[in-house]
Design a protein around this motif. Structure first.
Motif, PDB file in Angstrom:
ATOM      1  N   GLU A  95       0.808  -1.227   0.000  1.00  0.00           N
ATOM      2  CA  GLU A  95       0.000   0.000   0.000  1.00  0.00           C
ATOM      3  C   GLU A  95       0.839   1.274   0.000  1.00  0.00           C
ATOM      4  N   ARG A 248       5.925   1.693   9.181  1.00  0.00           N
ATOM      5  CA  ARG A 248       5.573   1.772   7.760  1.00  0.00           C
ATOM      6  C   ARG A 248       6.403   2.890   7.144  1.00  0.00           C
ATOM      7  N   ASP A 254      -2.140   6.697  11.091  1.00  0.00           N
ATOM      8  CA  ASP A 254      -2.645   5.851  12.168  1.00  0.00           C
ATOM      9  C   ASP A 254      -2.145   4.404  12.040  1.00  0.00           C
ATOM     10  N   GLY A 255      -1.791   3.826  13.171  1.00  0.00           N
ATOM     11  CA  GLY A 255      -1.503   2.398  13.236  1.00  0.00           C
ATOM     12  C   GLY A 255      -0.347   1.967  12.362  1.00  0.00           C
ATOM     13  N   ASP A 256       0.674   2.800  12.262  1.00  0.00           N
ATOM     14  CA  ASP A 256       1.750   2.446  11.334  1.00  0.00           C
ATOM     15  C   ASP A 256       3.038   2.070  12.042  1.00  0.00           C
ATOM     16  N   THR A 270      -3.444   6.106  17.080  1.00  0.00           N
ATOM     17  CA  THR A 270      -4.335   7.048  16.407  1.00  0.00           C
ATOM     18  C   THR A 270      -3.894   8.455  16.784  1.00  0.00           C
ATOM     19  N   LEU A 289      -9.268  -0.303  14.012  1.00  0.00           N
ATOM     20  CA  LEU A 289      -8.335   0.330  13.085  1.00  0.00           C
ATOM     21  C   LEU A 289      -6.898  -0.113  13.375  1.00  0.00           C
ATOM     22  N   ARG A 292      -6.471  -3.669  12.155  1.00  0.00           N
ATOM     23  CA  ARG A 292      -6.447  -3.752  10.698  1.00  0.00           C
ATOM     24  C   ARG A 292      -5.092  -3.276  10.170  1.00  0.00           C
ATOM     25  N   GLU A 293      -4.622  -2.188  10.708  1.00  0.00           N
ATOM     26  CA  GLU A 293      -3.330  -1.672  10.254  1.00  0.00           C
ATOM     27  C   GLU A 293      -2.200  -2.598  10.705  1.00  0.00           C
ATOM     28  N   LYS A 296      -1.281  -5.337   8.418  1.00  0.00           N
ATOM     29  CA  LYS A 296      -0.486  -5.003   7.235  1.00  0.00           C
ATOM     30  C   LYS A 296       1.007  -5.148   7.517  1.00  0.00           C
TER      31      LYS A 296
END
Lengths: 582, 424, 422
Positions: A95, A248, A254-256, A270, A289, A292-293, A296
């Motif tokens: 992504e 990431r 958020d959530g990286d 967040t 959230l 979900r992140e 990844k």
């Protein structure tokens, strides 16, 4: 009213406040620090534990990035044992398209962050659970930090240099003199919330290091400080899915980020602008959230056992800024209210991040010295805090020490390997008013069972210690007389060897073990409810069996009394009532 | 239960709710402080381990015997014994392994070497002087019940010798004999062959390796992987063709089915085919019985027989088929042991520092046997090392249930451990 | 090998159902994933301790049944049959050497919890009966130095605060064991040894005052419990009682062990370590349940099936972040709200309990699981124990009562339903 006086009054017992106290005391100033609850009760104790390399800000905010990498290098020396040298990866998932990775690499080079692209094979060998569709991996010197310990030892270092640290002392009002245009803050009226006594503290300079609460404190002097409270939700996974910090490789969102800290991995965060720093409710969508992140970065993360969720509030500050909190600067902000508002003797230090707390303190105390007209160099960058000689934290160290010293029979918190001696030392060596204070000291109740077994044990042990102290009060004088030694809080072996300090009967007058129990159970419950399903719900049901079926703690005597933690569960109850009414 | 995409046993640590049921049942921590119990060394310690740590944080996991009682009683499904085995492998990978453990891990090699001159080997191994030397030099307990090499040839020798007499049939079954049957106890294999043939099955005995369990339990995962790869190569084809692969050693069949794939993360198609085609011999015979195809022409066997289902058998989670089938034998009076473990746990009890622990663990079983009275002539147990330990602890001869079944069919002399002359 | 009744679950409900069925002559097999919840509970039979938001404990449980929700298991069974089930239980375990009894006035006994609150229980094992707070005599609570699961000062303090005269005493750990790392079960095993018993008696003599009842952690023997209790009582000439503490709980273990042995003596196969992972049904009848093995699933055929896997804690239910809550073997309909936001109340100790934990398997009057429309889900499936809907056995303190009463009722229904040949 009790009256004290000092050169510098520091308000706030987070990382910044403790850093300011340490720095100022090392420069020979008289210092008093007041904190309304326990050290790290605020945002410092509610963050994901990342020691930034600066990589996260290299593209967006180079000044912050430079500060981070410089401080990263310093803290690894001064606070070695509070830091785990995990290293960090910036990973490019499917992504994360575009030219960001190359810009990232160039930006790191420009600001001086060591950053190397490593072969995928090597990355997957080190972190086998990483998303196999990751296409590029950059390695940077991220780390993870124990912010509880770091702040406690910083406070210990400050104390050794002469500072007084007063926890459970809440500022009621700032004392000002003069009239508009020529006002001066001359100290504060504070309340010793444990004993219910007021104290007046006269200070040449007052430093507001209240973090997300800084605006409220400044308002007591009639000074507007628009702190942007940015709520960040974090979710802890039951065990370390990774042993390296995973970021990431994209613009911060958020959530990286996934940080391995102690025995858990924390996915964060967040960034939600909230109206009140006390408002820490976690919504299901925020947890969803994060999961979900998280998937990844580590596919399947959302299906592993989730331990707990919590929220912290960033004290972001940007003069005149009204936008989204995610886009507000992470840079530190030192407000000289003489210059800015015509109120002298008063500084506010806010913004920034944990990694730069020492730098924030340095700049603040530079300003303090300037205003006091003294010229003394900052020493914190070259002065290791007590315990740093132990070297970096490593995941296995508690297990190793428990094994070597054969302490299995003395484990009180079995999940986090906290021994009875560690509990006793922690209680004896720094003020402990609630079991939550003990949690921050030794990680009691922070493992999979979330206090299921150890809450009862700790309450029983504390009760016995209190009885003992009442029967045989220590000979030494109270203030300053007792040791404050938290440098080895994390070490099971050290607790065995250390001579148990006598308990100070005056420091912790809360003699009701039932409140210790009830409040800590409720404190754990708050962080559990957002993530209670599957295995963690099964665990919670066992905890219910223990505390209801076996212990019947909902029918203990003296149920109506309150402790300094009680406000939280009252708050919960009120919030819940509102929800029911909807 | 929600599916988990990661198949490693490590992740089952998340199932633990710290309830202490495993620790309360662990037979090893019951007798020694050197083992702090399955919860502690398993799911609890696992959260403090990572690869590449400056040093292995713990060592007490080495005292886990791998008996799997913890797995059996755990109400939430933590694979504690496997967690421990993997943690031990990590320590071995970091610190290396003593020669003793390397040797004990290689019973196939030992079997082969000894079988070159079994009488000499038996003398060499079983005289008190060499046992003393073995204990002092290598740490193999002097009194531990080591096996003796077969002096009448290996199991395969017997198969060759009796080739012409073996049953040919279109119903076929593959037999996994394991190292103990091959080199030390060929009579177990003979009993299995005559029982299977009695039921109309031709027995195929392909070339095969050690299953690798001794290596797995000593933490030598790389060597074990080689063994398993060989076995998969040699046996998966039969399973794919629909032939059952049956074994008399409950630990070998457990390894083929579950231990090797799980511990080694070995889940390719041939390995899975082999897993699904492998049976404990009584598990398979019970299936025959349930469809009415097992011959039940048993002769009365007027014996009082204490039966101990060994840990490795119970780890199959198939109930106790040997007990169920032996119950069909007239006049056989079975007494079921509920003892947790005999103590030996593969090669655990051979190690000098663990010998006494193993004997203390086994005491529960030995006392059970003793309580059955003076007229007990044999005990029964499916696993070879457990039988040796049982004999060592009770001074009574021990038999595999397949020997009991063969005897009840009138095909086998239980005392002399020989196929009855004239019968197939 | 087809049995009449396959019981799934080794908690109190499963064990009791299997025993009742075996006693009636049914061929029974019991399978369970692991050891059941009796290993965690204090070994008392709690019938009903609290009713919703009522702060006061329930005095006489059977008189309050009508105040429970309409489809609560007790209301399905009725007070009379429920009491008969408990009488049968008492007689049964008495044969196994476990002496369970209650107060003569039919009310709940109040025994000290390890936190010093008193627990309302209907039946108590012999080892806990002398701890009834209603008795009034002073207590000495005796602990052991360094025992992590027992804090006598805490208990004594809270008992005093509630008007029960109590004081604390601490004995050296070495009275119990030379080994440091021992849990309650292991300490109880140590007290099976006469030499340890004697050491304890000698040590107690030095601290106990005349007229005091002696409260000890529940470690007074595992196999030799009644003998240990008698020895202490006689040697010290004092009433002695146990306080069951954190899991593993010895009085629960004693009960589980006795029931399991009784089953085995009756020829019931009790298979622990067998996790049910699937089933097959045809024409509304379950044909077999499958359990996980080291390779292929194993089929268990039976004429009737009784589900006693417990609720969330026993593993009978699972749930996920999407808000789904499901029964793990047959995916039976549950009354639990299928929305995460409705699962919990803000306070952990809310007297109403939590909605997620009150939901469960709804049953008809014959304890057969039914769907929302009231239709029986499978004609040969029954359910008992902690998984039943409209009850929260932990919040109500009705765990053991519901287990026994519903298990007996379900087996009676199975017998009456001509499903199996009796």
């Amino acid at each position: 009213m009790k009256r004290m006086s000092t050169d510098v009054l520091v308000i706030g017992g987070g990382s910044t406040g403790a850093g300011v106290a340490w720095d100022a005391a090392l420069r020979g100033l008289r210092v008093i620090l007041v904190e309304k609850r326990d050290l790290t009760h605020g945002t410092t104790g509610r963050y994901h534990g990342l020691l930034h390399s600066g990589g996260r800000y290299a593209v967006k905010d180079p000044q912050s990035a430079i500060e981070c990498i410089e401080e990263n290098r310093i803290l690894r020396r001064t606070h070695a044992h509070c830091i785990e040298d995990t290293g960090g990866f910036f990973v490019v998932t499917p992504e994360d398209e575009g030219d960001y990775p190359d810009r990232f690499k160039a930006a790191c080079a420009k600001v001086g962050i060591p950053c190397e692209e490593i072969p995928l094979k090597e990355a997957f060998r080190r972190e086998p659970l990483l998303n196999p569709r990751i296409s590029r991996v950059f390695e940077v010197p991220d780390g993870s930090a124990d912010s509880f310990l770091a702040t406690h030892v910083t406070a210990q270092a400050a104390r050794q240099a002469g500072a007084q640290i007063l926890i459970y002392h809440e500022v009621i009002d700032l004392l000002t003199e003069g009239s508009d245009g020529d006002r001066r803050v001359v100290g504060a009226r504070v309340c010793d919330v444990v004993h219910g006594e007021e104290v007046r503290i006269d200070a040449a300079i007052t430093v507001n290091a209240g973090g997300a609460w800084a605006g409220k404190i400044a308002a007591m002097a009639g000074v507007p400080v628009n702190v942007i409270p940015g709520k960040g939700v974090m979710v802890a996974v039951n065990h370390r899915l990774v042993n390296t910090v995973i970021n990431r490789c994209k613009m911060p969102a958020d959530g990286d980020i996934l940080v391995p800290v102690h025995t858990v991995a924390i996915i964060g965060t967040t960034d939600e602008r909230v109206s009140d720093p006390e408002m820490l409710t976690i919504e299901p969508w925020e947890v969803d959230l994060m999961l979900r992140e998280g998937d990844k970065l580590v596919p399947g993360l959302s299906r592993s056992r989730i331990l707990r969720a919590w929220a912290g509030v960033r004290p972001l500050y940007q003069e005149g800024y009204t936008g989204e909190s995610r886009d507000a600067t992470r840079a530190l902000a030192l407000l000289d209210h003489r210059q800015r508002d015509g109120v002298s003797g008063f500084l506010t230090i806010t913004g920034g991040k944990w990694t730069t707390f020492r730098l924030m303190a340095e700049k603040t105390v530079d300003k303090v010295c300037e205003q006091l007209g003294v010229e003394r160099p900052c020493l914190t960058a070259t002065t290791p805090v007590p315990g740093a000689e132990q070297g970096h934290y490593w995941l296995g160290h508690r297990l190793h020490e428990v094994e070597e010293a054969r302490l299995q029979g003395d484990l009180i918190c079995e999940c986090e390997l906290v021994t009875r001696a560690m509990v006793e030392q922690a209680v004896a060596n720094n003020p402990t008013v609630t079991l939550d204070d003990l949690r921050r000291d030794v990680r009691l109740g922070m493992g999979p069972c979330q206090g299921g077994f150890c809450t009862f044990r700790a309450a029983g042990i504390l009760h016995q210690l209190r009885l003992h102290a009442q029967e045989a009060p220590p000979q030494t004088e109270v203030d300053g007389g007792l040791p404050w030694n938290v440098a080895y809080l994390q070490s099971p072996r050290h607790s065995v060897q250390a001579k148990p300090a006598a308990l100070n009967p005056k420091v912790s007058p809360l003699d009701n073990p039932n409140l210790l129990l009830r409040d800590f159970l409720q404190e754990r419950w708050r962080g559990l409810t957002p993530v209670l399903w599957g295995r963690q719900l099964k665990q919670e049901r066992l905890n219910e069996l223990i505390y209801l079926t076996i212990m019947n703690v909902d029918h203990l005597p003296e149920d109506g009394e309150a402790s300094p933690l009680t406000e939280f569960w009252r708050f919960d109850a009120v919030a819940g009532a509102k929800e029911d009414g909807r | 239960m929600a599916p988990i995409s990661w198949h490693s046993v490590d992740l089952t640590l998340d199932e633990c709710i710290k309830c202490n049921i495993c620790t309360s049942h662990c037979p090893v921590s019951a007798v020694t402080d050197l083992f702090p119990g399955p919860k502690y060394v398993g799911p609890q310690a696992q959260r403090f381990r990572e690869s590449g740590q400056p040093r292995s944080p713990d060592h007490s996991v080495d005292y886990c015997s791998g008996c799997r009682v913890c797995n059996e009683v755990c109400p939430t499904g933590v694979r504690i014994a496997e967690l421990n085995a993997r943690a031990r492998a990590q320590i071995v990978a970091e610190k290396g392994l003593p020669l003793r453990n390397r040797l004990l891990g290689r019973n196939e090699l030992l079997g082969k070497l000894g079988s070159l001159a079994p009488a000499l080997a038996n003398f060499g191994l079983h005289n008190s002087f060499s046992r003393l030397v073995a204990e002092k030099v290598m740490g193999i307990a002097r009194k531990a019940p080591l096996p003796t090499w077969s002096t009448s040839g290996t199991f395969r020798d017997w198969l060759k010798r009796t080739r012409d007499r073996r049953l040919k049939s279109n119903k076929k079954v593959v037999y996994f004999h394991g190292c103990a049957t091959m080199y030390y106890e060929p009579f177990i294999g003979k009993a299995a062959v005559v029982v299977l043939e009695h039921n109309g099955y031709e027995v195929i005995v392909p070339e095969q390796n050690c299953c690798g369990l001794p290596l797995l339990s000593n933490g030598e995962f790389d060597a074990a992987r080689n063994y398993h790869r060989n076995n998969v190569g040699r046996l998966a084809g039969y399973a794919r063709a629909g032939l059952p692969i049956v074994g008399t050693s409950t630990s070998c069949t457990l390894t083929l089915k579950e231990e090797a794939p799980e511990l080694l993360d070995y889940h390719d198609e041939p390995a899975t085919t082999l897993k699904l085609g492998t049976y404990d011999i009584f598990e398979w015979l019970r299936e025959l019985y349930e469809v009415g195809e097992l011959r039940t022409d048993f002769q009365p066997l007027p014996l009082k027989l204490p039966y101990h289902a060994p840990c490795q058998q119970r780890a199959h989670r198939i109930g106790k088929p040997a007990l169920e089938l032996m119950a069909l034998i007239p006049e056989l009076e079975l007494a079921e042991s509920h003892a947790r473990c005999c103590g030996i746990a593969g090669t655990y009890g051979y190690k000098v520092e663990k010998y006494q622990i193993a004997m203390d663990v086994g005491a529960e079983l030995f006392e059970f046997v003793k309580a059955q009275g003076q007229d007990v002539r044999y005990t029964a147990c499916d696993s070879e090392t457990c039988r040796w330990q049982l004999e060592h602890g009770t001074a009574l001869p021990s038999r595999h249930p397949i020997e009991i079944l063969a005897a009840a069919y009138g095909l086998y002399d239980l005392e002399r451990r020989e196929v009855v002359a004239g019968k197939r | 090998m087809i049995v009449d009744l396959l019981v799934i679950g080794a908690g109190l409900a499963g064990l009791i159902a299997a025993l009742r069925a075996a006693e009636a002559g049914l061929r029974v097999k019991l399978i369970a994933k692991g050891m059941g919840a009796l290993y965690w509970t204090p070994g008392t039979i709690d019938v009903l301790g609290y009713l919703g938001a009522e702060a006061r404990a329930v005095e006489r449980p059977w008189e309050r049944i009508d105040d429970l929700p309409e489809r609560h298991p007790y209301r399905i069974v009725g007070a009379r049959r429920a009491q008969e089930a408990l009488d049968w239980f008492r007689a049964c375990v008495a044969e196994l050497g476990l002496d369970y009894g209650g107060r003569e006035d039919g009310g709940n006994a109040h025994t000290p919890s390890p936190a010093g609150a008193w627990r309302p229980s209907y039946l108590l094992p012999a080892g806990q009966r002398a701890g009834d707070v209603k008795d009034g005599r002073p207590m000495v609570i005796v602990g052991f130095q360094g025992m992590r699961d027992f804090y006598p000062h805490l208990i004594a303090r809270n008992l005093e605060a509630q008007g029960q005269a109590a004081r604390a005493a601490v004995l050296p750990w070495s009275v119990l064991s030379e080994r440091r790392d021992r849990n309650s079960v292991q300490l109880a095993e140590a007290l099976d040894e006469p030499t340890t018993q004697q050491r304890l008696i000698d040590a107690l003599r030095l601290v106990v005052k005349p007229g005091e009842r002696i409260g000890l952690p529940a470690i007074l023997g595992r196999e030799a419990h009644s003998q240990v209790l008698t020895a202490l009582t006689q040697a010290l000439n004092a009433a002695v009682f146990e306080i069951a503490t954190l899991p593993p709980s010895v009085p629960g273990v004693r009960l589980a062990t006795a029931l399991r042995r009784s089953l085995e003596r009756r020829g019931v196969r009790v298979e622990i370590g067998m996790e049910a992972i699937g089933f097959h049904a045809q024409d509304g009848m379950i044909e077999f349940v499958e359990t996980a093995t080291s390779a292929r699933p194993l089929k268990h055929r039976a004429k009737a099936f009784l589900l006693a896997t417990g609720g969330v804690l026993g593993g009978g239910f699972d749930s996920n972040p999407s808000g789904r809550f499901w029964e793990t073997i047959f995916d039976l309909p549950l009354t639990t709200p299928q929305d995460r936001r409705q699962w919990f109340r803000p306070l952990f100790l809310d007297p109403q309990g939590h909605p997620a934990l009150r939901g469960g398997v709804a049953v008809n009057d014959a304890f057969q699981p039914i769907d929302a429309a009231g239709n029986v889900v499978y004609a040969n499936l029954w359910a008992a124990g902690g998984l039943l809907a409209h009850a929260d056995p932990i919040a109500e303190r009705s765990l053991e009562g519901i287990a026994i009463v519903s298990a007996v009722a379900a087996v009676e229904a199975i017998k009456a339903g001509n499903m199996v040949h009796v």
